[in-house]
Scaffold this active site. Structure first.
Site, mmCIF file in Angstrom:
data_model
loop_
_atom_site.group_PDB
_atom_site.id
_atom_site.type_symbol
_atom_site.label_atom_id
_atom_site.label_comp_id
_atom_site.label_asym_id
_atom_site.label_seq_id
_atom_site.Cartn_x
_atom_site.Cartn_y
_atom_site.Cartn_z
ATOM 1 N N HIS A 192 1.778 4.827 -2.890
ATOM 2 C CA HIS A 192 1.941 6.205 -2.411
ATOM 3 C C HIS A 192 3.347 6.729 -2.717
ATOM 4 C CE1 HIS A 192 -1.706 7.037 0.153
ATOM 5 N NE2 HIS A 192 -1.815 5.722 0.020
ATOM 6 N N HIS A 239 0.829 -1.207 0.000
ATOM 7 C CA HIS A 239 0.000 0.000 0.000
ATOM 8 C C HIS A 239 0.863 1.256 0.000
ATOM 9 C CE1 HIS A 239 -3.110 2.708 2.240
ATOM 10 N NE2 HIS A 239 -3.051 2.988 0.955
ATOM 11 N N ILE A 296 -6.294 9.223 -0.507
ATOM 12 C CA ILE A 296 -6.505 9.006 0.928
ATOM 13 C C ILE A 296 -5.519 7.956 1.387
ATOM 14 C CG2 ILE A 296 -8.213 7.203 0.619
ATOM 15 C CD1 ILE A 296 -8.244 9.893 3.381
ATOM 16 N N ASN A 321 -6.691 -0.277 -0.554
ATOM 17 C CA ASN A 321 -7.027 0.711 0.475
ATOM 18 C C ASN A 321 -8.435 0.606 1.036
ATOM 19 O OD1 ASN A 321 -6.257 3.384 1.879
ATOM 20 N ND2 ASN A 321 -8.202 3.878 0.886
ATOM 21 N N HIS A 370 -4.383 1.051 -6.066
ATOM 22 C CA HIS A 370 -4.554 1.675 -4.753
ATOM 23 C C HIS A 370 -5.929 1.381 -4.175
ATOM 24 C CE1 HIS A 370 -5.640 5.038 -1.998
ATOM 25 N NE2 HIS A 370 -4.476 4.704 -1.482
#
Length: 926
Positions: free
Chosen positions: A590, A585, A926, A781, A777
């Site tokens: 990110h 993740h 997020i 997530n 993602h």
């Protein structure tokens, strides 16, 4: 005061003069491609997917026409090709300027707004200037209109609508040409959010400038803001009048690498992760620098803050409630800010509980039974701990108290989706296995090609590379097959965390209240297409000849082995939760995307077609990553507090970057092949064939991957008809080179980096980036709370090892195995803190933009063919959603349909706001 800061603690909550942005990007505009293209006439609003077929495109008019505005109907339009005259004719054109208001303003903002309305009347106003695509033969610079003032600002200062339209009128010569840029000067005291400008009165029809940017006051940022029209141009095709402005804007966005960034800046630059620790608070808060030869890591956005007092290599911290710097247009817009703030309020209140509890009792609350966990959803954590009255007494701010009283469920958790169909599903082996391919971390499972598995770690440092797994451990569970037969028929699969965790196990197990193994889990693929776990290997470092460093557990045969098996599965899930959060993740979607985003803003002009393609897939990523550095991945932050590796969390992430991460294997087909979950097959739609037919993440993911790839290929072929165009595009090559050489500097010499020499290369790179920012993602997530919100299903940390006969704790385990199991899980306070955070992280905000959607969908590009192609992409996304719904109703697909089985919806593209366990936003937001 400290308590007050905790309650308001967020860069999000405290921002006043720098409110949220509606678009993360720098200037969300672009220029036209040199081919003949059409002007698109439509309102600049987000059109829902289901309404898009109703949006019609009108071709550009070729002859003189009247302007769109009513008050210009009787005025002659500027001719498309003015006759040779001794003196050019003057014409009047109008700008319609759309400004977005804040919905909620604080007192200071209201006062400044009223002041701006007052001084606007005396000449301190907003000034616009049109710039032509053509050069002035006399000045050698671009042709410019006379400056025009935005009208009626003071008159409309009290309008409460979200969007307010203002006008300005320009006088231009008949030989002015087509406007390609517009400058905006804000002489007010306060910034404003400029959504779009439309110029009416030219023969070509309205000229659109999608801006989506904050325009700062000249008192803070002297000079004029530049916005380009929506026509995309490759660098070599930039009209003469725009060439200098194109370079000027990029130079500004790159900055000079000096000084501390102000919150109102729009500077994009690189730095290492040297701001996670705070050595000034003591040695326990010091953390190593990530990025550099010692610990390779991707780069993050530079803030320019000075060093700490005790370590000149560590950047000083900005602690909440103070905001972290990201370029102004990257900050959350208002609705996103409000969603995140409410989630933060819930999380902060949970974080207060330990200090409140410490002041009431030294007792550390443990779950005494599973009913205690259930009560978190029915009673709430305050009632569970008997703290509600104490909390309300201790909160010094009446507004927060009233917020709690208004929202009586604010500390009551929603029931996680994992409990919605079968409360006891998490206990079953088949559900444990199903989540490996259809849960929140479906990207680790690999097909076994050899048995037993072999470690790649250095044997001198970490002991024998051979596994403790033997054929006799699994032979009786292969439905009569030999191990070799099972391997050859693609029946054996593994989730292997041995090499990721083993180098850190001694350090982790020395931490207070943390215990871990390095685990391997073997699965057998049944005839019905489901998996069953058949062995779990638990490894500790080899500390000597008599060390019990490796241990194999098999499915239970009696009561005692049932409880040891449940504990073993919990340790596997704890490993899984750590790798999911720190590697799959955070690192892969990110951190590794941030360098590409920074380089895009620095090297690709807003008028570059590739910037326009990537724009919605970069929204909010820099902001959420900055917030993560402030509160989530920092020393003693949420990740360290809630996950087994504790202070070593980010070192595990960095080790994975150095040893495992490869950009060329981040695309879905390549990743599936790497893990042996698919084999190359050119006859298949996506070039691969799955070895496991019912693999929900891969089945749905390939549909989305294919849709993205087709859209990207259509887009790339429009602007790059030949591979030489790719090679000769200096902005494109600079972007890709800087992303690697600066953004991923520590591994830039790796031989596996893809080249960027052909159109196929470009399609592959762009498809991979869009896939990672959107679908990958989303898959990793938005299931965090639905699956992890019930802590026994996926404990983020473990506090006990599994006792064996002769161990001191074995008697306690035998006497009350349920109590021992619950004591091995996180405590009540650890669990509730984790639950509050993943609840926030799993939430869609109301302003979410999903795959197949764009702001201003009809005017984001001035290329009508591309806009039509995008609508085709949107239609394909809708078709995929229907196919996913159909699959979730197919009883033959037992990993997503059946009694008590959750449907797999994490890759279903659309979603309502909130925690929905579905929805694919365009970007890592997020």
């Amino acid at each position: 005061m400290a308590l007050a800061k905790e309650i308001l603690g967020s860069a999000i909550i405290e921002r006043t003069s720098f409110a949220s942005s509606s678009s993360y990007s720098k200037v969300f505009v672009s220029q036209s491609y040199s081919r003949k293209q059409s002007q698109l006439l439509a309102n600049p609003v987000l059109v829902p997917l289901e309404q898009r077929k109703a949006v019609h495109l009108r071709k550009a008019v070729t002859g003189p026409v009247a302007a769109v505005s009513e008050d210009l109907v009787r005025k002659p339009a500027v001719p498309s090709s003015a006759p040779v005259e001794s003196k050019p004719v003057k014409f009047k054109v109008r700008a319609v300027v759309t400004v977005r208001n804040k919905i909620k303003e604080d007192l200071q903002e209201t006062l400044v707004k009223q002041l701006d309305a007052l001084i606007d009347k005396i000449g301190r106003n907003v000034v616009l200037e049109l710039i032509s695509t053509e050069k002035d033969p006399k000045t050698k610079g671009p042709k410019r209109s006379k400056e025009a003032v935005l009208r009626d600002w003071s008159k409309k200062s009290n309008v409460k609508a979200e969007r307010v339209n203002y006008t300005a009128e320009f006088m231009v010569d008949s030989n002015f040409g087509v406007p390609g840029a517009i400058t905006v000067t804000n002489k007010h005291q306060k910034e404003f959010f400029l959504e779009a400008i439309t110029i009416e009165g030219f023969a070509c029809g309205p000229v659109h400038f999608p801006c989506n940017s904050w325009v700062q006051s000249t008192k803070d940022h002297p000079g004029k803001r530049i916005f380009f029209s929506n026509k995309p141009y490759l660098p070599s095709e930039t009209p003469p009048g725009l060439e200098a402005l194109r370079e000027k804007e990029l130079k500004y966005l790159r900055g000079d690498g000096q000084g501390v960034r102000k919150l109102s800046d729009r500077i994009y630059d690189f730095d290492v992760y040297n701001d996670l620790g705070n050595p000034d608070k003591g040695v326990d808060y010091a953390r190593p620098k990530l990025g550099g030869k010692q610990i390779p890591y991707p780069r993050r956005c530079r803030t320019g803050r000075g060093p700490t007092d005790t370590d000149m290599q560590a950047e000083s911290r900005v602690e909440k409630p103070l905001p972290m710097y990201v370029p102004r247009d990257e900050q959350f817009e208002e609705s996103k800010q409000n969603t995140f703030s409410f989630g933060r309020l819930k999380a902060v209140l949970h974080n207060l509980i330990p200090s409140l509890k410490a002041s009431i009792s030294a007792e550390n609350h443990e779950f005494s039974g599973f009913s205690d966990i259930d009560s978190l959803y029915s009673e709430g954590v305050l009632l569970k701990l008997g703290l509600q009255d104490e909390l309300l007494k201790k909160l010094p701010m009446p507004n927060v108290v009233s917020r709690i009283q208004e929202n009586k469920g604010i500390l009551k958790y929603d029931t996680p989706k994992i409990l919605s169909k079968d409360k006891f599903a998490w206990l079953r082996d088949d559900e444990f296995a199903r989540q490996v391919i259809a849960g929140v971390n479906p990207v680790t499972i690999e097909r076994m090609t050899v048995f037993p598995p072999v470690s790649k770690l250095d044997a001198k440092t970490y002991g024998p590379q051979e596994s403790a797994l033997k054929e006799e451990h699994i032979l009786g569970q292969l439905n009569g097959m030999t191990v070799q037969q099972a391997l050859e028929e693609n029946k054996l699969f593994m989730v292997d965390y041995h090499d990721v965790f083993l180098p850190f196990i001694d350090q982790i197990n020395a931490l207070d209240g943390r215990k871990a193994y390095a685990t391997r889990t073997i699965f057998f693929l049944t005839a019905s297409g489901t998996l069953k776990p058949i062995a779990i290997e638990l490894s500790l470092p080899n500390t000597g000849p008599s060390s019990r460093s490796k241990r194999v557990l098999m499915p239970p045969v009696d009561a005692t082995s049932n409880w040891t098996w449940q504990l073993a599965k919990a340790h596997v899930c704890s490993n899984d939760a750590g790798v999911h959060q720190l590697v799959n993740h955070w690192l892969r979607t990110h951190a590794c995307l941030e360098p590409f985003i920074l380089a895009a803003h620095r090297q690709l002009s807003a008028m570059h077609p590739i910037f326009k393609l990537l724009d919605p897939h970069m929204r909010y990523t820099l902001e959420i990553n900055a917030l993560a550095r402030q509160s989530l991945i920092s020393a003693d932050g949420v990740i360290e507090s809630c996950f087994t590796p504790g202070r070593y969390c980010m070192e595990i992430s960095a080790a994975a970057y150095k040893n495992f991460w490869r950009f060329d294997e981040e695309g879905l087909p390549a990743d599936l092949i790497r893990r042996g979950m698919a084999v190359p097959d050119p006859t298949q739609p996506h070039g691969v064939k799955l070895v496991m037919e019912d693999y929900p993440y891969a089945n749905d993911g390939l549909l989305i991957w294919g849709a993205i790839e087709n859209w990207v290929r259509t887009y790339v072929n429009r602007y790059y008809p030949k591979s030489s165009t790719v090679c000769n595009d200096r902005e494109l090559q600079n972007w890709y080179t800087e992303s690697i050489d600066v953004g991923h500097a520590d591994i830039r010499e790796a031989s596996w980096w893809p080249k960027l020499a052909t159109t196929d290369d470009l399609v592959s790179v762009l498809t991979t980036l869009i896939w990672l920012g959107s679908a990958q993602h989303a898959a990793l997530n938005f299931g965090q709370y639905p699956y992890g919100g019930y802590v026994p299903n996926r404990p983020p940390l473990m506090r006990r090892l599994i006792p064996e006969e002769g161990d001191l704790e074995y008697a306690n385990f035998i006497a009350d195995p349920q109590k021992y199991f619950l004591w091995a899980l996180p405590s009540v306070l650890q669990s509730t803190k984790f639950m509050a955070v993943v609840d926030t992280l799993s939430t869609h905000s109301p302003d979410e933009e999903y795959l197949g959607e764009r702001q201003q969908p009809s005017i984001w590009s001035g290329d009508a063919e591309i806009v039509e192609a995008f609508y085709g992409f949107s239609a394909e996304v809708r078709r995929i959603e229907k196919e996913i719904e159909k699959r979730n109703s197919d009883p033959g697909l037992r990993n997503r349909c059946g009694a008590g089985v959750l449907p797999y919806e994490l890759l279903a593209p659309s979603s309502e706001p909130g925690v929905t366990c579905r929805g694919v936003p365009n970007s890592v937001s997020i």
